[in-house]
Design a protein around this motif. Structure first.
Motif, mmCIF file in Angstrom:
data_model
loop_
_atom_site.group_PDB
_atom_site.id
_atom_site.type_symbol
_atom_site.label_atom_id
_atom_site.label_comp_id
_atom_site.label_asym_id
_atom_site.label_seq_id
_atom_site.Cartn_x
_atom_site.Cartn_y
_atom_site.Cartn_z
ATOM 1 N N ASP A 26 22.486 44.215 14.655
ATOM 2 C CA ASP A 26 23.614 43.287 14.490
ATOM 3 C C ASP A 26 23.469 42.504 13.192
ATOM 4 O O ASP A 26 22.399 41.995 12.884
ATOM 5 C CB ASP A 26 23.684 42.318 15.668
ATOM 6 C CG ASP A 26 24.261 42.967 16.912
ATOM 7 O OD1 ASP A 26 24.360 42.264 17.939
ATOM 8 O OD2 ASP A 26 24.611 44.163 16.860
ATOM 9 N N GLN A 58 30.679 39.727 21.294
ATOM 10 C CA GLN A 58 29.439 39.059 20.941
ATOM 11 C C GLN A 58 28.470 39.087 22.110
ATOM 12 O O GLN A 58 28.875 39.089 23.259
ATOM 13 C CB GLN A 58 29.718 37.601 20.568
ATOM 14 C CG GLN A 58 30.548 37.471 19.313
ATOM 15 C CD GLN A 58 30.820 36.036 18.974
ATOM 16 O OE1 GLN A 58 30.085 35.120 19.345
ATOM 17 N NE2 GLN A 58 31.887 35.803 18.243
ATOM 18 N N GLN A 112 20.815 32.273 7.476
ATOM 19 C CA GLN A 112 20.411 33.575 7.996
ATOM 20 C C GLN A 112 19.512 34.221 6.948
ATOM 21 O O GLN A 112 19.864 34.315 5.778
ATOM 22 C CB GLN A 112 21.617 34.473 8.273
ATOM 23 C CG GLN A 112 21.241 35.782 8.967
ATOM 24 C CD GLN A 112 22.441 36.676 9.258
ATOM 25 O OE1 GLN A 112 23.458 36.618 8.560
ATOM 26 N NE2 GLN A 112 22.334 37.518 10.271
ATOM 27 N N PRO A 160 18.812 38.106 16.335
ATOM 28 C CA PRO A 160 19.943 38.881 16.868
ATOM 29 C C PRO A 160 19.474 40.202 17.471
ATOM 30 O O PRO A 160 18.323 40.591 17.342
ATOM 31 C CB PRO A 160 20.807 39.121 15.626
ATOM 32 C CG PRO A 160 19.831 39.113 14.496
ATOM 33 C CD PRO A 160 18.761 38.131 14.870
ATOM 34 N N TYR A 165 27.075 36.283 8.285
ATOM 35 C CA TYR A 165 27.154 37.733 8.258
ATOM 36 C C TYR A 165 26.260 38.242 7.128
ATOM 37 O O TYR A 165 26.504 37.928 5.958
ATOM 38 C CB TYR A 165 28.596 38.212 8.057
ATOM 39 C CG TYR A 165 28.709 39.702 7.827
ATOM 40 C CD1 TYR A 165 28.960 40.212 6.549
ATOM 41 C CD2 TYR A 165 28.530 40.591 8.870
ATOM 42 C CE1 TYR A 165 29.034 41.573 6.333
ATOM 43 C CE2 TYR A 165 28.604 41.955 8.662
ATOM 44 C CZ TYR A 165 28.858 42.437 7.397
ATOM 45 O OH TYR A 165 28.927 43.790 7.188
ATOM 46 N N GLN A 213 29.177 30.773 11.590
ATOM 47 C CA GLN A 213 28.874 32.200 11.648
ATOM 48 C C GLN A 213 28.261 32.639 10.331
ATOM 49 O O GLN A 213 28.719 32.237 9.252
ATOM 50 C CB GLN A 213 30.140 33.022 11.893
ATOM 51 C CG GLN A 213 29.910 34.539 11.860
ATOM 52 C CD GLN A 213 31.171 35.352 11.661
ATOM 53 O OE1 GLN A 213 32.266 34.807 11.578
ATOM 54 N NE2 GLN A 213 31.029 36.666 11.614
ATOM 55 N N SER A 239 25.854 40.008 12.268
ATOM 56 C CA SER A 239 26.454 38.674 12.391
ATOM 57 C C SER A 239 25.714 37.823 13.415
ATOM 58 O O SER A 239 25.343 38.311 14.480
ATOM 59 C CB SER A 239 27.913 38.778 12.824
ATOM 60 O OG SER A 239 28.757 38.889 11.725
ATOM 61 N N VAL A 240 25.559 36.563 13.065
ATOM 62 C CA VAL A 240 24.987 35.582 13.981
ATOM 63 C C VAL A 240 25.944 34.403 14.055
ATOM 64 O O VAL A 240 26.502 33.972 13.051
ATOM 65 C CB VAL A 240 23.604 35.109 13.490
ATOM 66 C CG1 VAL A 240 23.142 33.907 14.294
ATOM 67 C CG2 VAL A 240 22.577 36.228 13.607
ATOM 68 N N SER A 286 18.172 33.841 12.308
ATOM 69 C CA SER A 286 18.887 32.653 11.846
ATOM 70 C C SER A 286 18.221 31.403 12.388
ATOM 71 O O SER A 286 17.575 31.435 13.441
ATOM 72 C CB SER A 286 20.347 32.713 12.301
ATOM 73 O OG SER A 286 21.055 31.550 11.898
ATOM 74 N N VAL A 321 19.388 39.285 22.483
ATOM 75 C CA VAL A 321 19.349 38.148 21.558
ATOM 76 C C VAL A 321 18.302 37.161 22.077
ATOM 77 O O VAL A 321 18.343 36.791 23.248
ATOM 78 C CB VAL A 321 20.714 37.451 21.470
ATOM 79 C CG1 VAL A 321 20.659 36.246 20.532
ATOM 80 C CG2 VAL A 321 21.782 38.439 21.010
ATOM 81 N N SER A 362 25.212 37.283 18.684
ATOM 82 C CA SER A 362 25.265 38.226 17.566
ATOM 83 C C SER A 362 26.278 39.324 17.843
ATOM 84 O O SER A 362 26.673 39.555 18.993
ATOM 85 C CB SER A 362 23.875 38.832 17.298
ATOM 86 O OG SER A 362 23.498 39.768 18.295
ATOM 87 N N CYS A 376 23.117 30.904 20.525
ATOM 88 C CA CYS A 376 23.264 31.816 19.419
ATOM 89 C C CYS A 376 23.860 33.108 19.990
ATOM 90 O O CYS A 376 23.595 33.468 21.137
ATOM 91 C CB CYS A 376 21.888 32.071 18.816
ATOM 92 S SG CYS A 376 21.758 33.503 17.776
#
Lengths: 108, 118
Positions: free
Chosen positions: B29, B107, B68, B25, B50, B48, B31-32, B74, B4, B93, B91
């Motif tokens: 991945d 994460q 994002q 990320p 996604y 968050q 999600s952030v 992001s 990341v 991810s 941050c």
């Protein structure tokens, strides 16, 4: 009273000692994490638990859902284990709460 | 190295200003997550995303916003900065995010952006 309490706040050990860090929480949770933050600031996720016990190398994490308590154990501690260890819980309503951390110093 | 990346590493600015923090990320991945760590408040979850959509919201101030982008990077925008906004901004991810919001899965954290507001 904080929703997540860690103890001790500070811990100093000699190399080779067995270390235990405790985390108690007061809410229902769906997951609990142990994070490690090194002196430089970087954060590493060590474990994610929802029940039972996990082991990774010299690190062991346990959780007792009924007692709302988790422990992080370090066997044969080493100076490179010196860091802040943070417990974080994910509540059943997705609310995320962090403990204030335990500063571990392992002396050679 | 978690995979990341965050830029910039350090940022010094004045009260009232606006800054943008960027996060890329790990490859794959979706999600952030954004976190703030200050001396008095400790670590706090901010927000968050996604796959481009807001998934969960924490203690994020109205002066702060995030998004994002289609390439999954992001940005966290902080405006009307105050002295109290000085903190480390992390941050993180994760692969999914459907498992249940922040900390529902492992994460991977970036190195952080240290913001100093003078």
């Amino acid at each position: 009273k904080n929703e997540v309490e860690q103890s001790p706040q500070n811990l100093t050990a000699q190399e080779g000692e067995f270390i235990t860090i405790n985390c108690s929480y007061s809410v229902g949770i769906s997951a609990l994490h142990w994070l490690q933050q090194h002196p430089g600031g970087g954060i590493v996720s060590l474990f994610m638990l929802s029940s039972g016990k996990k082991k990774h190398g010299r690190l062991i994490a346990t959780i007792n859902i009924q007692e709302k308590h988790s422990s992080l154990h370090i066997t044969a501690s080493h100076p490179r284990d010196s860091a802040v260890y943070i417990c974080a819980v994910l509540g059943s309503n997705y609310k995320l709460t962090f403990g204030k951390g335990t500063l571990l110093t392992v002396n050679p | 190295d978690s995979g990341v990346t965050q830029t910039p590493k350090h940022l010094i600015t004045a009260t009232g200003q606006r800054v943008t923090l960027r996060c890329s990320p790990r490859s794959g991945d979706l999600s952030v997550y954004w976190y703030q760590q200050s001396l008095d408040q400790g670590l706090q979850f901010l927000i968050q995303y996604y796959n481009g959509e807001e998934r969960a919201k924490g203690n994020i101030l109205e002066r702060f916003s995030a998004q994002q982008f289609p390439d999954l990077h992001s940005e966290l925008n902080l405006s009307s900065l105050e002295l109290g906004d000085s903190a480390l901004y992390f941050c993180a991810s994760s692969v999914g995010g459907l498992a249940g919001g922040p900390l529902g899965e492992t994460q991977y954290f970036g190195p952080g952006t240290r913001l100093l507001v003078l």
